[in-house]
Design a protein around this motif. Structure first.
Motif, PDB file in Angstrom:
ATOM      1  N   SER A  18       5.867  21.827 -10.330  1.00 45.42           N
ATOM      2  CA  SER A  18       4.418  21.612 -10.339  1.00 45.42           C
ATOM      3  C   SER A  18       4.048  20.459  -9.419  1.00 45.42           C
ATOM      4  CB  SER A  18       3.934  21.290 -11.751  1.00 45.42           C
ATOM      5  OG  SER A  18       4.424  22.226 -12.652  1.00 45.42           O
ATOM      6  N   TYR A  19       4.829  19.375  -9.504  1.00 46.05           N
ATOM      7  CA  TYR A  19       4.562  18.208  -8.665  1.00 46.05           C
ATOM      8  C   TYR A  19       4.659  18.571  -7.187  1.00 46.05           C
ATOM      9  CZ  TYR A  19       6.502  14.601  -5.647  1.00 46.05           C
ATOM     10  OH  TYR A  19       6.801  13.844  -4.562  1.00 46.05           O
ATOM     11  N   ALA A  20       5.754  19.280  -6.819  1.00 56.52           N
ATOM     12  CA  ALA A  20       5.980  19.599  -5.410  1.00 56.52           C
ATOM     13  C   ALA A  20       4.877  20.514  -4.881  1.00 56.52           C
ATOM     14  CB  ALA A  20       7.344  20.269  -5.242  1.00 56.52           C
ATOM     15  N   LEU A  21       4.474  21.481  -5.713  1.00 57.75           N
ATOM     16  CA  LEU A  21       3.425  22.397  -5.263  1.00 57.75           C
ATOM     17  C   LEU A  21       2.100  21.677  -5.080  1.00 57.75           C
ATOM     18  CD1 LEU A  21       4.165  25.621  -7.314  1.00 57.75           C
ATOM     19  CD2 LEU A  21       4.184  25.384  -4.849  1.00 57.75           C
ATOM     20  N   GLY A  55      21.623  19.444 -10.718  1.00 60.23           N
ATOM     21  CA  GLY A  55      21.816  19.421 -12.162  1.00 60.23           C
ATOM     22  C   GLY A  55      20.683  18.805 -12.958  1.00 60.23           C
ATOM     23  N   VAL A  56      19.451  19.015 -12.512  1.00 57.85           N
ATOM     24  CA  VAL A  56      18.300  18.512 -13.271  1.00 57.85           C
ATOM     25  C   VAL A  56      18.081  19.395 -14.504  1.00 57.85           C
ATOM     26  CG1 VAL A  56      15.804  18.131 -13.145  1.00 57.85           C
ATOM     27  CG2 VAL A  56      17.239  17.627 -11.172  1.00 57.85           C
ATOM     28  N   GLU A  57      17.637  18.764 -15.586  1.00 54.69           N
ATOM     29  CA  GLU A  57      17.379  19.524 -16.821  1.00 54.69           C
ATOM     30  C   GLU A  57      16.247  20.538 -16.613  1.00 54.69           C
ATOM     31  OE1 GLU A  57      18.916  19.607 -19.749  1.00 54.69           O
ATOM     32  OE2 GLU A  57      20.407  18.316 -18.801  1.00 54.69           O
ATOM     33  N   ARG A  58      16.329  21.633 -17.350  1.00 51.71           N
ATOM     34  CA  ARG A  58      15.380  22.734 -17.203  1.00 51.71           C
ATOM     35  C   ARG A  58      13.916  22.307 -17.292  1.00 51.71           C
ATOM     36  NH1 ARG A  58      13.644  27.525 -18.241  1.00 51.71           N
ATOM     37  NH2 ARG A  58      12.519  26.939 -20.101  1.00 51.71           N
ATOM     38  N   ALA A  59      13.589  21.564 -18.328  1.00 53.13           N
ATOM     39  CA  ALA A  59      12.186  21.182 -18.537  1.00 53.13           C
ATOM     40  C   ALA A  59      11.685  20.364 -17.358  1.00 53.13           C
ATOM     41  CB  ALA A  59      12.056  20.393 -19.827  1.00 53.13           C
ATOM     42  N   GLU A  60      12.562  19.489 -16.853  1.00 55.20           N
ATOM     43  CA  GLU A  60      12.128  18.643 -15.746  1.00 55.20           C
ATOM     44  C   GLU A  60      11.974  19.443 -14.459  1.00 55.20           C
ATOM     45  OE1 GLU A  60      14.430  15.056 -14.906  1.00 55.20           O
ATOM     46  OE2 GLU A  60      13.108  14.850 -13.175  1.00 55.20           O
ATOM     47  N   ILE A  61      12.776  20.488 -14.303  1.00 52.06           N
ATOM     48  CA  ILE A  61      12.638  21.312 -13.100  1.00 52.06           C
ATOM     49  C   ILE A  61      11.227  21.883 -13.037  1.00 52.06           C
ATOM     50  CG2 ILE A  61      13.446  23.366 -11.867  1.00 52.06           C
ATOM     51  CD1 ILE A  61      16.198  22.918 -12.950  1.00 52.06           C
ATOM     52  N   LYS A 113      29.337  24.455  -9.460  1.00 49.27           N
ATOM     53  CA  LYS A 113      29.713  23.309 -10.277  1.00 49.27           C
ATOM     54  C   LYS A 113      28.562  22.320 -10.457  1.00 49.27           C
ATOM     55  CE  LYS A 113      33.718  20.550 -10.678  1.00 49.27           C
ATOM     56  NZ  LYS A 113      34.628  19.772  -9.864  1.00 49.27           N
ATOM     57  N   GLY A 114      28.317  21.929 -11.676  1.00 48.65           N
ATOM     58  CA  GLY A 114      27.295  20.930 -11.951  1.00 48.65           C
ATOM     59  C   GLY A 114      25.879  21.421 -11.750  1.00 48.65           C
ATOM     60  N   ARG A 115      25.719  22.732 -11.691  1.00 44.53           N
ATOM     61  CA  ARG A 115      24.413  23.292 -11.429  1.00 44.53           C
ATOM     62  C   ARG A 115      23.722  23.637 -12.751  1.00 44.53           C
ATOM     63  NH1 ARG A 115      21.831  27.661  -9.079  1.00 44.53           N
ATOM     64  NH2 ARG A 115      20.720  26.992  -7.222  1.00 44.53           N
ATOM     65  N   THR A 116      22.424  23.406 -12.791  1.00 41.20           N
ATOM     66  CA  THR A 116      21.672  23.862 -13.965  1.00 41.20           C
ATOM     67  C   THR A 116      20.913  25.119 -13.572  1.00 41.20           C
ATOM     68  OG1 THR A 116      19.972  22.309 -13.292  1.00 41.20           O
ATOM     69  CG2 THR A 116      21.361  21.670 -15.134  1.00 41.20           C
ATOM     70  N   LYS A 117      20.333  25.766 -14.545  1.00 43.46           N
ATOM     71  CA  LYS A 117      19.560  26.966 -14.252  1.00 43.46           C
ATOM     72  C   LYS A 117      18.150  26.826 -14.789  1.00 43.46           C
ATOM     73  CE  LYS A 117      20.830  31.545 -13.640  1.00 43.46           C
ATOM     74  NZ  LYS A 117      20.336  31.465 -12.287  1.00 43.46           N
ATOM     75  N   ARG A 140       4.954  24.718   4.264  1.00 41.32           N
ATOM     76  CA  ARG A 140       4.583  23.815   3.178  1.00 41.32           C
ATOM     77  C   ARG A 140       5.472  24.062   1.960  1.00 41.32           C
ATOM     78  NH1 ARG A 140      -1.356  25.436   3.546  1.00 41.32           N
ATOM     79  NH2 ARG A 140      -1.841  24.462   1.567  1.00 41.32           N
ATOM     80  N   ILE A 141       5.828  25.345   1.761  1.00 39.40           N
ATOM     81  CA  ILE A 141       6.751  25.658   0.663  1.00 39.40           C
ATOM     82  C   ILE A 141       8.120  25.039   0.946  1.00 39.40           C
ATOM     83  CG2 ILE A 141       8.048  27.544  -0.446  1.00 39.40           C
ATOM     84  CD1 ILE A 141       5.151  27.165  -1.414  1.00 39.40           C
ATOM     85  N   ALA A 142       8.524  25.088   2.220  1.00 33.45           N
ATOM     86  CA  ALA A 142       9.807  24.476   2.582  1.00 33.45           C
ATOM     87  C   ALA A 142       9.771  22.977   2.295  1.00 33.45           C
ATOM     88  CB  ALA A 142      10.125  24.744   4.049  1.00 33.45           C
ATOM     89  N   ILE A 143       8.636  22.337   2.602  1.00 27.45           N
ATOM     90  CA  ILE A 143       8.506  20.906   2.305  1.00 27.45           C
ATOM     91  C   ILE A 143       8.562  20.697   0.791  1.00 27.45           C
ATOM     92  CG2 ILE A 143       6.946  18.912   2.415  1.00 27.45           C
ATOM     93  CD1 ILE A 143       5.942  19.954   5.080  1.00 27.45           C
ATOM     94  N   ALA A 144       7.857  21.565   0.057  1.00 31.58           N
ATOM     95  CA  ALA A 144       7.859  21.451  -1.402  1.00 31.58           C
ATOM     96  C   ALA A 144       9.278  21.596  -1.952  1.00 31.58           C
ATOM     97  CB  ALA A 144       6.939  22.506  -2.019  1.00 31.58           C
ATOM     98  N   GLY A 145      10.052  22.504  -1.328  1.00 28.86           N
ATOM     99  CA  GLY A 145      11.422  22.719  -1.767  1.00 28.86           C
ATOM    100  C   GLY A 145      12.244  21.446  -1.646  1.00 28.86           C
ATOM    101  N   VAL A 146      11.936  20.657  -0.619  1.00 29.54           N
ATOM    102  CA  VAL A 146      12.627  19.382  -0.419  1.00 29.54           C
ATOM    103  C   VAL A 146      12.067  18.330  -1.383  1.00 29.54           C
ATOM    104  CG1 VAL A 146      12.933  17.499   1.219  1.00 29.54           C
ATOM    105  CG2 VAL A 146      13.257  19.857   1.964  1.00 29.54           C
ATOM    106  N   LEU A 147      10.737  18.357  -1.572  1.00 33.92           N
ATOM    107  CA  LEU A 147      10.103  17.370  -2.459  1.00 33.92           C
ATOM    108  C   LEU A 147      10.576  17.513  -3.906  1.00 33.92           C
ATOM    109  CD1 LEU A 147       6.396  17.290  -1.256  1.00 33.92           C
ATOM    110  CD2 LEU A 147       8.221  15.668  -0.787  1.00 33.92           C
ATOM    111  N   ALA A 148      10.962  18.734  -4.279  1.00 27.89           N
ATOM    112  CA  ALA A 148      11.416  18.965  -5.645  1.00 27.89           C
ATOM    113  C   ALA A 148      12.670  18.146  -5.951  1.00 27.89           C
ATOM    114  CB  ALA A 148      11.684  20.448  -5.871  1.00 27.89           C
ATOM    115  N   LEU A 149      13.336  17.673  -4.893  1.00 21.89           N
ATOM    116  CA  LEU A 149      14.510  16.818  -5.082  1.00 21.89           C
ATOM    117  C   LEU A 149      14.112  15.352  -5.200  1.00 21.89           C
ATOM    118  CD1 LEU A 149      16.942  18.554  -2.618  1.00 21.89           C
ATOM    119  CD2 LEU A 149      17.504  18.012  -4.975  1.00 21.89           C
TER     120      LEU A 149
END
Lengths: 276, 279
Positions: free
Chosen positions: A120-123, A109-115, B240-244, A146-155
């Motif tokens: 960018s950070y993860a890449l 549930g991260v906000e769009r802008a922050e995603i 649930k609780g997901r953003t897009k 590396r993309i898989a790692i980035a996918g985790v780093l995005a969290l």
């Protein structure tokens, strides 16, 4: 607070005998720990227990102070301890890199802008900035991983668990992934790397050897790799450089104990030659 | 190589049509299909053909690629045309004659209306396919999925799993190249062990596919399980609780598209009123 605290852990798959028994393990923040062991030693199972994909039968697993036995903690544990798996093909969910990296942050549930920022950070952390709009299936194994790692780093995790993440890669891909992980560790990421490539364990802070579900050896790489006979008993080889150093020593060359790394061996040999 | 087969028929470009909102494009195609069936006379096709040609021109997709899509339904078009040609059963049926010989044999007869109907039906079918293929040519499968998800959103209120459906679709799309590659590998592995996929009758060949399909299925299940774990560890827990991250936005292009469609509809209705006969 410790990054990971495992106490008296037992685990068995349904109807089977114990895969892990009596595991006690503490990993402090920022540490780089390598888990070694042959196939079936229980190392992958241990990784899954840390991430909360499996739950202990007895004992407890605490990640950053959160007990994985409590269901409400699982989400937070997975957020802070990201896991990268073995097969680079089976970890991406989207056909575009950017969309795949968005998956994790979207889930929490991260906000769009922050995603966007996180992508960018993860890449940049894995050095794949120019592949933001690429298709994962067209990348090389190392790039996919590396993309898989980035996918985790995005969290934005504080711990990275690598479950044989280099096992399916060619040497080049393995080198790419290893250097990315090292860089992350330098910047404070706790890393638990499960592998059976000894050469990857050389740079770690601590090596832990698992055999038949038990921790059988534990220590700094220099110490572990000087015990070649013992390692062999658990189905493991010493790193190439350590092996060469040992053979040279056996043949009468004065090479110091505790050399297990290519560079150190090179230096020792050069010194020998200079002495004549 | 199977891997090189492009999925769908997306034609990469950055045209006016490519940049339209996928939702609007889907709705426009639905409208287009309705229009095709609303039309009652040949002249009624005129505004639709103008609309279609204009869209193709704007999309910068080569005309050849658009028309290639008709090839797939050629058989259907011919079948429908032949049926219409020989079996017009209206009361006003007038059997055609060539040099005094009526074109009638057993239950087959060629009538003037039959010819007209055959032509009308063929045109209708061809336009139908041409129009829908513009959508798939100018929209990536991912965008299509997003569009469908967004359009189906109201169904959430009746507990329809819209998000899950869209996720399944996009994961399926994502795994097509992976599974293609895998199929290639299995085929080669079986060939190198002497499997023969090219000879024998059809039943034999179908039977020869079994050693490809079984390993493929087994591996697909294994992949699914691993992907499930990877998704779990990336905190996936349903809608649930997901953003897009991706949001679809409508722009002036979409407004223009809707406006054009309204114009076409008006023209078709007017033509239907003033030219109620087929020819």
């Amino acid at each position: 607070m410790n990054a990971l605290e495992i106490k008296n852990l037992d685990f068995a798959y349904e109807g089977g005998k114990n895969v892990l028994s009596g595991i006690n393990l503490t990993v402090s923040e920022g540490e780089f720990v390598c888990l070694l062991g042959r196939n079936g030693s229980g190392k992958s199972t241990l990784a899954r227990l840390i991430n909360g994909l499996l739950l202990p039968a007895r004992g407890s697993v605490c990640v950053f102070g959160m007990d994985s036995a409590e269901k409400k903690n699982l989400f937070e544990i997975r957020k802070r301890a990201g896991m990268v798996f073995q097969n680079p093909d089976n970890q991406t969910v989207a056909s575009i890199v950017e969309d795949d990296l968005a998956f994790g942050p979207e889930n929490v549930g991260v906000e769009r802008a922050e995603i966007g920022e996180r992508i960018s950070y993860a890449l940049s952390a894995v050095g794949m900035e120019e592949f933001r709009y690429a298709t994962p299936s067209k990348l090389s194994g190392g790039q996919k991983q590396r993309i898989a790692i980035a996918g985790v780093l995005a969290l934005k995790p504080d711990m990275l668990i690598l479950d044989e993440s280099t096992a399916m890669l060619d040497p080049k891909g393995r080198a790419e992934v290893t250097s990315v992980v090292r860089e992350l560790n330098k910047n404070g990421m706790t890393v638990i790397s499960i592998t059976h490539y000894m050469d990857e364990a050389v740079d770690s802070d601590r090596v832990i050897v698992l055999s038949e579900g038990k921790i059988v050896m534990q220590g700094v790489p220099a110490e572990i790799f000087s015990r070649a006979e013992e390692l062999a008993r658990y189905g493991l080889n010493v790193p190439k450089a350590a092996y060469i150093a040992k053979k040279l020593r056996e043949n009468g060359l004065p090479i110091a104990e505790g050399i297990y790394e290519g560079e150190a061996l090179e230096k020792a040999l050069c010194e020998l030659f200079q002495k004549g | 190589m199977l891997k090189d087969v492009t999925f769908g028929q997306y034609y990469p470009a950055k045209s006016f049509v490519h940049r339209m909102d996928p939702r609007v494009k889907i709705l426009l195609v639905i409208a287009y299909i309705v229009f095709v069936f609303l039309i009652k006379s040949f002249i009624g096709f005129l505004p639709l053909i103008v609309f279609f040609s204009f869209t193709v021109a704007l999309s910068r997709v080569p005309v050849g690629s658009v028309f290639r899509s008709v090839k797939g339904i050629l058989f259907l078009v011919i079948f429908a045309a032949v049926l219409n040609l020989f079996f017009y059963g209206g009361n006003d049926a007038k059997v055609l004659e060539i040099a005094g010989y009526p074109l009638k044999w057993w239950i087959f007869s060629v009538t003037e209306q039959g010819i007209i109907n055959a032509a009308f039906m063929s045109l209708r079918l061809v336009l139908l396919v041409l129009g829908t293929c513009v959508l798939t040519l100018t929209t990536t499968p991912m965008d299509l999925t997003e569009g469908i998800e967004s359009l189906l959103k109201p169904l959430k209120y009746i507990k329809f799993p819209v998000h899950e459906l869209a996720l399944i679709m996009s994961i399926a799309l994502r795994f097509i190249p992976t599974l293609m590659e895998e199929t290639d590998r299995i085929v080669n592995a079986q060939k190198s062990r002497g499997a023969d996929f090219e000879s024998g009758n059809i039943f034999r060949r179908i039977k020869a596919m079994v050693p490809i399909l079984i390993p493929l299925l087994v591996s697909a299940f294994r992949r699914a399980e691993e992907l499930g774990d990877a998704m779990d560890s990336r905190c996936y827990s349903g809608a649930k609780g997901r953003t897009k991250y991706k949001v679809l936005r409508m722009g002036y292009r979409d407004l223009l598209g809707a406006f054009a469609a309204a114009l076409v509809l008006t023209a078709i209705i007017l033509i239907n009123i003033y030219f109620p006969h087929i020819v």
